[in-house]
Design a protein around this motif. Structure first.
Motif, PDB file in Angstrom:
ATOM      1  N   TYR A  45       0.690  -1.140  -0.076  1.00  0.00           N
ATOM      2  CA  TYR A  45       0.012   0.134  -0.166  1.00  0.00           C
ATOM      3  C   TYR A  45       0.802   1.335  -0.066  1.00  0.00           C
ATOM      4  CZ  TYR A  45      -4.224  -2.782   0.408  1.00  0.00           C
ATOM      5  OH  TYR A  45      -5.195  -3.747   0.319  1.00  0.00           O
ATOM      6  N   PRO A  46       1.915   1.258   0.879  1.00  0.00           N
ATOM      7  CA  PRO A  46       2.744   2.412   0.622  1.00  0.00           C
ATOM      8  C   PRO A  46       3.255   2.901  -0.905  1.00  0.00           C
ATOM      9  CG  PRO A  46       3.358   1.383   2.473  1.00  0.00           C
ATOM     10  CD  PRO A  46       2.520   0.408   1.671  1.00  0.00           C
ATOM     11  N   VAL A  47       3.542   1.828  -1.699  1.00  0.00           N
ATOM     12  CA  VAL A  47       3.966   2.101  -3.219  1.00  0.00           C
ATOM     13  C   VAL A  47       2.594   2.645  -3.951  1.00  0.00           C
ATOM     14  CG1 VAL A  47       4.720   1.122  -4.931  1.00  0.00           C
ATOM     15  CG2 VAL A  47       5.861   0.551  -3.057  1.00  0.00           C
ATOM     16  N   LEU A  48       1.460   1.930  -3.704  1.00  0.00           N
ATOM     17  CA  LEU A  48       0.295   2.226  -4.384  1.00  0.00           C
ATOM     18  C   LEU A  48      -0.052   3.825  -3.918  1.00  0.00           C
ATOM     19  CD1 LEU A  48      -2.011  -1.031  -3.881  1.00  0.00           C
ATOM     20  CD2 LEU A  48      -0.654  -0.330  -6.022  1.00  0.00           C
ATOM     21  N   ALA A  49       0.305   4.067  -2.745  1.00  0.00           N
ATOM     22  CA  ALA A  49      -0.210   5.501  -2.410  1.00  0.00           C
ATOM     23  C   ALA A  49       0.663   6.347  -2.961  1.00  0.00           C
ATOM     24  CB  ALA A  49      -0.083   5.572  -0.749  1.00  0.00           C
ATOM     25  N   ARG A  50       2.169   6.131  -3.213  1.00  0.00           N
ATOM     26  CA  ARG A  50       3.086   6.899  -3.893  1.00  0.00           C
ATOM     27  C   ARG A  50       2.439   7.387  -5.311  1.00  0.00           C
ATOM     28  NH1 ARG A  50       9.067   4.997  -3.289  1.00  0.00           N
ATOM     29  NH2 ARG A  50       9.301   7.059  -4.420  1.00  0.00           N
ATOM     30  N   MET A  51       2.189   6.031  -6.144  1.00  0.00           N
ATOM     31  CA  MET A  51       1.776   6.208  -7.446  1.00  0.00           C
ATOM     32  C   MET A  51       0.263   6.995  -7.570  1.00  0.00           C
ATOM     33  SD  MET A  51       3.675   4.377  -9.571  1.00  0.00           S
ATOM     34  CE  MET A  51       2.552   3.907 -11.028  1.00  0.00           C
ATOM     35  N   ARG A  52      -0.542   6.983  -6.536  1.00  0.00           N
ATOM     36  CA  ARG A  52      -1.857   7.448  -6.681  1.00  0.00           C
ATOM     37  C   ARG A  52      -1.540   9.167  -6.352  1.00  0.00           C
ATOM     38  NH1 ARG A  52      -5.818   8.784  -9.481  1.00  0.00           N
ATOM     39  NH2 ARG A  52      -7.565   9.421  -8.388  1.00  0.00           N
ATOM     40  N   SER A  53      -0.681   9.344  -5.426  1.00  0.00           N
ATOM     41  CA  SER A  53      -0.335  10.682  -5.285  1.00  0.00           C
ATOM     42  C   SER A  53       0.252  11.347  -6.236  1.00  0.00           C
ATOM     43  CB  SER A  53       0.674  10.756  -3.924  1.00  0.00           C
ATOM     44  OG  SER A  53       0.069  10.429  -2.652  1.00  0.00           O
ATOM     45  N   ALA A  54       1.176  10.750  -6.892  1.00  0.00           N
ATOM     46  CA  ALA A  54       1.824  11.455  -8.146  1.00  0.00           C
ATOM     47  C   ALA A  54       0.565  11.542  -9.150  1.00  0.00           C
ATOM     48  CB  ALA A  54       2.738  10.451  -8.760  1.00  0.00           C
ATOM     49  N   SER A  55      -0.220  10.698  -9.326  1.00  0.00           N
ATOM     50  CA  SER A  55      -1.388  10.803 -10.304  1.00  0.00           C
ATOM     51  C   SER A  55      -2.263  12.166 -10.100  1.00  0.00           C
ATOM     52  CB  SER A  55      -2.126   9.453 -10.299  1.00  0.00           C
ATOM     53  OG  SER A  55      -1.295   8.584 -10.897  1.00  0.00           O
ATOM     54  N   ASP A  86       0.351  19.961 -11.207  1.00  0.00           N
ATOM     55  CA  ASP A  86       1.706  20.234 -11.243  1.00  0.00           C
ATOM     56  C   ASP A  86       2.265  19.169 -11.957  1.00  0.00           C
ATOM     57  OD1 ASP A  86       4.299  20.821 -10.882  1.00  0.00           O
ATOM     58  OD2 ASP A  86       4.211  20.466  -8.594  1.00  0.00           O
ATOM     59  N   THR A  87       2.314  19.291 -13.365  1.00  0.00           N
ATOM     60  CA  THR A  87       2.958  18.215 -14.224  1.00  0.00           C
ATOM     61  C   THR A  87       4.518  17.989 -13.791  1.00  0.00           C
ATOM     62  OG1 THR A  87       1.535  18.837 -16.121  1.00  0.00           O
ATOM     63  CG2 THR A  87       3.619  17.644 -16.737  1.00  0.00           C
ATOM     64  N   GLN A  88       4.971  19.003 -13.725  1.00  0.00           N
ATOM     65  CA  GLN A  88       6.675  18.562 -13.436  1.00  0.00           C
ATOM     66  C   GLN A  88       6.838  17.910 -12.380  1.00  0.00           C
ATOM     67  OE1 GLN A  88       9.205  18.963 -15.735  1.00  0.00           O
ATOM     68  NE2 GLN A  88      10.162  17.590 -14.169  1.00  0.00           N
ATOM     69  N   GLY A  89       5.971  18.329 -11.249  1.00  0.00           N
ATOM     70  CA  GLY A  89       6.174  17.709  -9.823  1.00  0.00           C
ATOM     71  C   GLY A  89       5.739  16.273  -9.969  1.00  0.00           C
ATOM     72  N   ALA A  90       4.512  16.055 -10.771  1.00  0.00           N
ATOM     73  CA  ALA A  90       4.191  14.478 -10.795  1.00  0.00           C
ATOM     74  C   ALA A  90       5.425  13.609 -11.759  1.00  0.00           C
ATOM     75  CB  ALA A  90       3.038  14.468 -11.822  1.00  0.00           C
ATOM     76  N   LEU A 105       3.354  12.148 -19.580  1.00  0.00           N
ATOM     77  CA  LEU A 105       3.252  13.339 -18.961  1.00  0.00           C
ATOM     78  C   LEU A 105       4.123  14.374 -19.869  1.00  0.00           C
ATOM     79  CD1 LEU A 105       2.848  12.954 -14.933  1.00  0.00           C
ATOM     80  CD2 LEU A 105       1.107  13.639 -16.771  1.00  0.00           C
ATOM     81  N   LEU A 106       5.365  13.649 -20.076  1.00  0.00           N
ATOM     82  CA  LEU A 106       6.468  14.569 -20.913  1.00  0.00           C
ATOM     83  C   LEU A 106       6.073  14.837 -22.529  1.00  0.00           C
ATOM     84  CD1 LEU A 106       9.640  13.073 -19.104  1.00  0.00           C
ATOM     85  CD2 LEU A 106       8.986  15.378 -18.946  1.00  0.00           C
TER      86      LEU A 106
END
Length: 223
Positions: A94-104, A110-114, A142-143
């Motif tokens: 779940y921590p990894v899934l949370a990181r992926m979802r946060s980036a999404s 904030d495209t560059q932040g993502a 995104l790029l």
């Protein structure tokens, strides 16, 4: 007489076995008890750990679903906060899934932040390889709109090998980036690679063919 002898021999054997058991117990009784205790404690520990693991996974799953609900309801800041907490304190995957979802979620404003967030996941060797590859693809897509072809290539060209399960998407994003930047020859190479791969999903192949048709019809390749 024979029966009496047999009976006597059996009694002697039983006495001998009984004496042997007493001697064994006298010498090794404590060890046997210790082994039995260790077996019992090991079983209790295993059952307790499995219960704890299942409880932790269930709790983390509930928190992840709650964060997704917040995001779906438009409560982005609350969702990001919940996902951030899960990244730090979550259990299992779940921590990894949370990181992926946060980036999404970050990509919405904030495209560059993502891109940076996805790239960080892709470079994290503690993350399972399929998730790292997915993060590379998300960063590359995104790029396409915000970065150069070289930036897109740096993310995903390594995924285009025939052995890569994500090669179809990697080739498509590279073709799209080349097309967007006016490099139609390179775009055609990637779209041809998609069509020449018998394992390419139909939807990806259809998009590649459509873009090849656009390139051919416009005469851009020759210009």
């Amino acid at each position: 007489m024979v029966n009496q002898d047999d009976s006597f021999i059996r009694e002697v054997n039983e006495e001998l076995r009984s004496d042997q058991m007493r001697l064994v117990w006298k010498r090794f009784g404590r060890i046997l008890i210790g082994i039995a205790v260790l077996v019992v404690l090991g079983t209790i520990g295993k059952v307790s750990y499995e219960y704890w693991r299942d409880s932790q996974a269930s709790a983390a799953g509930d928190e992840f679903l709650a964060a997704l609900t917040l995001a779906r309801d438009g409560k982005k800041d609350e969702a990001l906060a919940a996902l951030g907490k899960l990244e730090q304190e979550g259990f299992g995957s779940y921590p990894v899934l949370a990181r992926m979802r946060s980036a999404s979620l970050l990509a919405e404003t904030d495209t560059q932040g993502a891109v940076n967030a996805f790239t960080a996941i892709a470079k994290d060797t503690s993350v399972p390889q399929p998730v790292r590859d997915a993060a590379r693809l998300r960063a590359a897509y995104l790029l396409v709109d915000t970065g150069t072809y070289e930036q897109v290539s740096a993310e995903v060209e390594q995924l285009t090998t025939p052995q890569s399960a994500t090669r179809h998407s990697a080739r498509e994003v590279l073709g799209l980036s080349a097309y967007k930047h006016g490099d139609y020859a390179r775009a055609k190479e990637w779209f041809d690679a998609i069509l020449n791969d018998n394992e390419t999903p139909r939807n990806v192949a259809n998009r590649a063919q459509m873009l090849l048709d656009l390139i051919a019809a416009s005469g851009k390749l020759s210009s």
